[in-house]
Design a protein around this motif. Structure first.
Motif, PDB file in Angstrom:
ATOM      1  N   LEU A 150       0.846  -1.184   0.000  1.00 25.08           N
ATOM      2  CA  LEU A 150       0.000   0.000   0.000  1.00 25.08           C
ATOM      3  C   LEU A 150       0.885   1.239   0.000  1.00 25.08           C
ATOM      4  O   LEU A 150       1.842   1.331   0.777  1.00 25.08           O
ATOM      5  CB  LEU A 150      -0.918   0.037   1.224  1.00 25.08           C
ATOM      6  CG  LEU A 150      -1.929  -1.098   1.372  1.00 25.08           C
ATOM      7  CD1 LEU A 150      -2.758  -0.905   2.640  1.00 25.08           C
ATOM      8  CD2 LEU A 150      -2.835  -1.205   0.151  1.00 25.08           C
ATOM      9  N   LEU A 151       0.559   2.190  -0.857  1.00 25.82           N
ATOM     10  CA  LEU A 151       1.253   3.475  -0.924  1.00 25.82           C
ATOM     11  C   LEU A 151       0.338   4.517  -0.291  1.00 25.82           C
ATOM     12  O   LEU A 151      -0.749   4.778  -0.809  1.00 25.82           O
ATOM     13  CB  LEU A 151       1.558   3.828  -2.379  1.00 25.82           C
ATOM     14  CG  LEU A 151       2.434   5.048  -2.637  1.00 25.82           C
ATOM     15  CD1 LEU A 151       3.856   4.796  -2.140  1.00 25.82           C
ATOM     16  CD2 LEU A 151       2.443   5.363  -4.129  1.00 25.82           C
ATOM     17  N   ILE A 152       0.772   5.112   0.822  1.00 26.28           N
ATOM     18  CA  ILE A 152      -0.123   5.931   1.628  1.00 26.28           C
ATOM     19  C   ILE A 152       0.507   7.290   1.931  1.00 26.28           C
ATOM     20  O   ILE A 152       1.646   7.372   2.414  1.00 26.28           O
ATOM     21  CB  ILE A 152      -0.479   5.216   2.951  1.00 26.28           C
ATOM     22  CG1 ILE A 152      -1.236   3.917   2.639  1.00 26.28           C
ATOM     23  CG2 ILE A 152      -1.294   6.118   3.871  1.00 26.28           C
ATOM     24  CD1 ILE A 152      -1.538   3.083   3.866  1.00 26.28           C
ATOM     25  N   LYS A 153      -0.243   8.340   1.645  1.00 31.68           N
ATOM     26  CA  LYS A 153       0.183   9.692   2.012  1.00 31.68           C
ATOM     27  C   LYS A 153      -0.249   9.954   3.447  1.00 31.68           C
ATOM     28  O   LYS A 153      -1.400   9.731   3.812  1.00 31.68           O
ATOM     29  CB  LYS A 153      -0.439  10.728   1.068  1.00 31.68           C
ATOM     30  CG  LYS A 153       0.011  12.152   1.350  1.00 31.68           C
ATOM     31  CD  LYS A 153      -0.356  13.081   0.205  1.00 31.68           C
ATOM     32  CE  LYS A 153       0.476  12.799  -1.021  1.00 31.68           C
ATOM     33  NZ  LYS A 153       0.230  13.785  -2.104  1.00 31.68           N
ATOM     34  N   VAL A 154       0.686  10.425   4.256  1.00 30.95           N
ATOM     35  CA  VAL A 154       0.428  10.641   5.686  1.00 30.95           C
ATOM     36  C   VAL A 154       0.083  12.106   5.925  1.00 30.95           C
ATOM     37  O   VAL A 154       0.875  12.999   5.628  1.00 30.95           O
ATOM     38  CB  VAL A 154       1.652  10.235   6.533  1.00 30.95           C
ATOM     39  CG1 VAL A 154       1.371  10.464   8.014  1.00 30.95           C
ATOM     40  CG2 VAL A 154       2.009   8.772   6.273  1.00 30.95           C
ATOM     41  N   TYR A 155      -1.108  12.340   6.443  1.00 32.52           N
ATOM     42  CA  TYR A 155      -1.585  13.694   6.727  1.00 32.52           C
ATOM     43  C   TYR A 155      -1.521  13.971   8.224  1.00 32.52           C
ATOM     44  O   TYR A 155      -1.807  13.088   9.034  1.00 32.52           O
ATOM     45  CB  TYR A 155      -3.030  13.855   6.251  1.00 32.52           C
ATOM     46  CG  TYR A 155      -3.199  13.692   4.765  1.00 32.52           C
ATOM     47  CD1 TYR A 155      -3.041  14.768   3.900  1.00 32.52           C
ATOM     48  CD2 TYR A 155      -3.517  12.449   4.215  1.00 32.52           C
ATOM     49  CE1 TYR A 155      -3.193  14.623   2.534  1.00 32.52           C
ATOM     50  CE2 TYR A 155      -3.666  12.293   2.850  1.00 32.52           C
ATOM     51  CZ  TYR A 155      -3.503  13.381   2.019  1.00 32.52           C
ATOM     52  OH  TYR A 155      -3.651  13.225   0.661  1.00 32.52           O
ATOM     53  N   PRO A 156      -1.171  15.199   8.614  1.00 31.91           N
ATOM     54  CA  PRO A 156      -1.082  15.526  10.040  1.00 31.91           C
ATOM     55  C   PRO A 156      -2.373  15.254  10.799  1.00 31.91           C
ATOM     56  O   PRO A 156      -2.336  14.841  11.961  1.00 31.91           O
ATOM     57  CB  PRO A 156      -0.745  17.026  10.037  1.00 31.91           C
ATOM     58  CG  PRO A 156      -0.069  17.256   8.733  1.00 31.91           C
ATOM     59  CD  PRO A 156      -0.730  16.324   7.756  1.00 31.91           C
ATOM     60  N   GLU A 157      -3.508  15.463  10.161  1.00 30.84           N
ATOM     61  CA  GLU A 157      -4.792  15.249  10.831  1.00 30.84           C
ATOM     62  C   GLU A 157      -5.494  13.988  10.328  1.00 30.84           C
ATOM     63  O   GLU A 157      -6.680  13.785  10.624  1.00 30.84           O
ATOM     64  CB  GLU A 157      -5.703  16.461  10.622  1.00 30.84           C
ATOM     65  CG  GLU A 157      -5.094  17.782  11.070  1.00 30.84           C
ATOM     66  CD  GLU A 157      -4.749  17.786  12.547  1.00 30.84           C
ATOM     67  OE1 GLU A 157      -5.483  17.138  13.326  1.00 30.84           O
ATOM     68  OE2 GLU A 157      -3.747  18.422  12.925  1.00 30.84           O
ATOM     69  N   LYS A 159      -6.594  10.448  10.498  1.00 29.75           N
ATOM     70  CA  LYS A 159      -6.666   9.415  11.536  1.00 29.75           C
ATOM     71  C   LYS A 159      -6.094   8.088  11.060  1.00 29.75           C
ATOM     72  O   LYS A 159      -5.324   7.437  11.765  1.00 29.75           O
ATOM     73  CB  LYS A 159      -8.108   9.237  12.002  1.00 29.75           C
ATOM     74  CG  LYS A 159      -8.676  10.428  12.763  1.00 29.75           C
ATOM     75  CD  LYS A 159     -10.104  10.165  13.228  1.00 29.75           C
ATOM     76  CE  LYS A 159     -10.659  11.341  14.000  1.00 29.75           C
ATOM     77  NZ  LYS A 159     -12.057  11.101  14.455  1.00 29.75           N
ATOM     78  N   MET A 160      -6.483   7.675   9.859  1.00 31.25           N
ATOM     79  CA  MET A 160      -6.002   6.387   9.382  1.00 31.25           C
ATOM     80  C   MET A 160      -4.549   6.460   8.953  1.00 31.25           C
ATOM     81  O   MET A 160      -3.749   5.576   9.271  1.00 31.25           O
ATOM     82  CB  MET A 160      -6.871   5.885   8.228  1.00 31.25           C
ATOM     83  CG  MET A 160      -6.424   4.528   7.673  1.00 31.25           C
ATOM     84  SD  MET A 160      -6.403   3.212   8.916  1.00 31.25           S
ATOM     85  CE  MET A 160      -8.131   2.753   8.920  1.00 31.25           C
ATOM     86  N   SER A 161      -4.167   7.501   8.221  1.00 34.20           N
ATOM     87  CA  SER A 161      -2.778   7.575   7.775  1.00 34.20           C
ATOM     88  C   SER A 161      -1.822   7.728   8.962  1.00 34.20           C
ATOM     89  O   SER A 161      -0.716   7.176   8.946  1.00 34.20           O
ATOM     90  CB  SER A 161      -2.583   8.723   6.780  1.00 34.20           C
ATOM     91  OG  SER A 161      -2.845   9.979   7.362  1.00 34.20           O
ATOM     92  N   GLN A 162      -2.240   8.442   9.996  1.00 33.70           N
ATOM     93  CA  GLN A 162      -1.413   8.541  11.197  1.00 33.70           C
ATOM     94  C   GLN A 162      -1.318   7.184  11.897  1.00 33.70           C
ATOM     95  O   GLN A 162      -0.276   6.841  12.469  1.00 33.70           O
ATOM     96  CB  GLN A 162      -1.979   9.589  12.157  1.00 33.70           C
ATOM     97  CG  GLN A 162      -1.741  11.025  11.721  1.00 33.70           C
ATOM     98  CD  GLN A 162      -0.268  11.416  11.784  1.00 33.70           C
ATOM     99  OE1 GLN A 162       0.503  10.893  12.580  1.00 33.70           O
ATOM    100  NE2 GLN A 162       0.128  12.330  10.901  1.00 33.70           N
TER     101      GLN A 162
END
Length: 329
Positions: A150-157, A159-162
């Protein structure tokens, strides 16, 4: 196997990222890889992952043939735990996660499909667990044995990506699916055009690789790929290698903030870029679109509230494409 994969991945990503792959401290059993920490730039496309979430599209497997055929790792009706094997940083705010499963089983993913993932977020007033649920499209070969990526962009807010960013090798994530979106079949169209923004490249890559690995599939593919900056272009070297080695794949990149040596397009995808880089309107043409909400509105309009395709608007309508010629992920 993991070491070989991540070394190949490093060669398939921007050169500027390679040092980040092999020059840091160990986070997992694979030496040299780490998940970035600290502030991560947010983009408006966070909610675009919702494009895949439509329970009416769950692909139901033939339970009667389960014993006769190979075992299937996924289940469309049940949350299954998959163990994180390794991680790799792909860009300043995007990471790759490899999950493992029984190598004697097949994943059970069709082209083009995505998965639902969920993570606990506490309890409700009745003491029942609450979850955040997000869909993601694997970028690994659906026929790969024993793993998916899985290629996932991590966002500060986010919930799942964090939650993903907090995982360590050996941790598990609950997965359900697959969710079929566009049933691709070889040579279904003579020419497929693709417009992607950011991690909207994932369903496009799934289809591109399915076409290119099939010598009987003669489909022409033209991709317009938009990002904020050159460093944000995910898996650019991999895409470039595919385009160089397959004459039926053409790619045009555009960025909002070009570097001094940038040779691609600049700014949002325009009508002129679409005219030059995509197949024209035709019954034998299909245009696929996936990206953040702002891009979708500009190009084709977003999906309807019920997650159906919705009305076609934007530059594709202006250029003469019809709703039958466009598919929105």
């Amino acid at each position: 196997m993991a070491t070989f994969f991540f070394k190949r991945l490093a060669r398939a990503t921007p050169i500027a990222v390679t040092n980040a792959f092999f020059g840091g401290k160990t986070k997992s059993s694979f030496s040299g890889f780490r998940i970035p920490i600290g502030a991560i730039a947010a983009l408006s496309g966070g909610i675009s992952y919702y494009y895949c979430f439509d329970s009416s599209n769950l692909v139901h497997l033939d339970q009667n043939n389960e014993e006769a055929g190979p075992k299937v790792a996924l289940n469309p009706d049940k949350w299954i735990e998959f163990k994180l094997q390794d991680t790799a940083r792909v860009s300043h705010n995007t990471q790759l996660f490899r999950f493992s499963f029984d190598p004697t089983a097949k994943l059970g993913l069709d082209i083009a499909s995505c998965l639902l993932t969920r993570a606990p977020t506490g309890q409700d007033a009745e003491g029942k667990p609450k979850y955040v649920i997000r869909p993601y499209t694997p970028i690994s070969d659906p026929d790969a044995k024993g793993y998916f990526d899985l290629l996932i962009k991590v966002y500060p807010e986010g919930k799942m990506s964090q939650h993903f960013a907090s995982l360590k090798p050996g941790d598990v994530v609950e997965v359900k699916g697959p969710i079929e979106k566009l049933r691709y079949s070889p040579n279904m169209k003579k020419h497929i055009g693709m417009i992607a923004g950011g991690t909207g490249i994932t369903p496009m890559l799934q289809i591109i690789e399915a076409i290119l690995k099939n010598p009987d599939d003669k489909t022409q593919v033209s991709l317009l790929y938009a990002n904020v900056s050159p460093d944000d272009i995910l898996l650019k070297q991999k895409l470039d290698i595919l385009a160089t080695s397959h004459p039926n794949l053409k790619i045009f990149y555009t960025v909002d903030n070009p570097s001094k040596n940038w040779r691609g397009g600049t700014g949002y995808i325009s009508k002129d870029m679409a005219v030059k880089g995509l197949p024209g309107p035709s019954d034998d043409t299909l245009i696929l679109v996936c990206g953040p909400p702002g891009m979708m509105k500009h190009i084709s309009g977003d999906k309807a509230k019920d997650r159906s395709q919705g009305e076609l608007i934007g530059i594709l309508k202006d250029l003469g494409y019809t709703e039958q010629m466009v598919y929105k992920f």
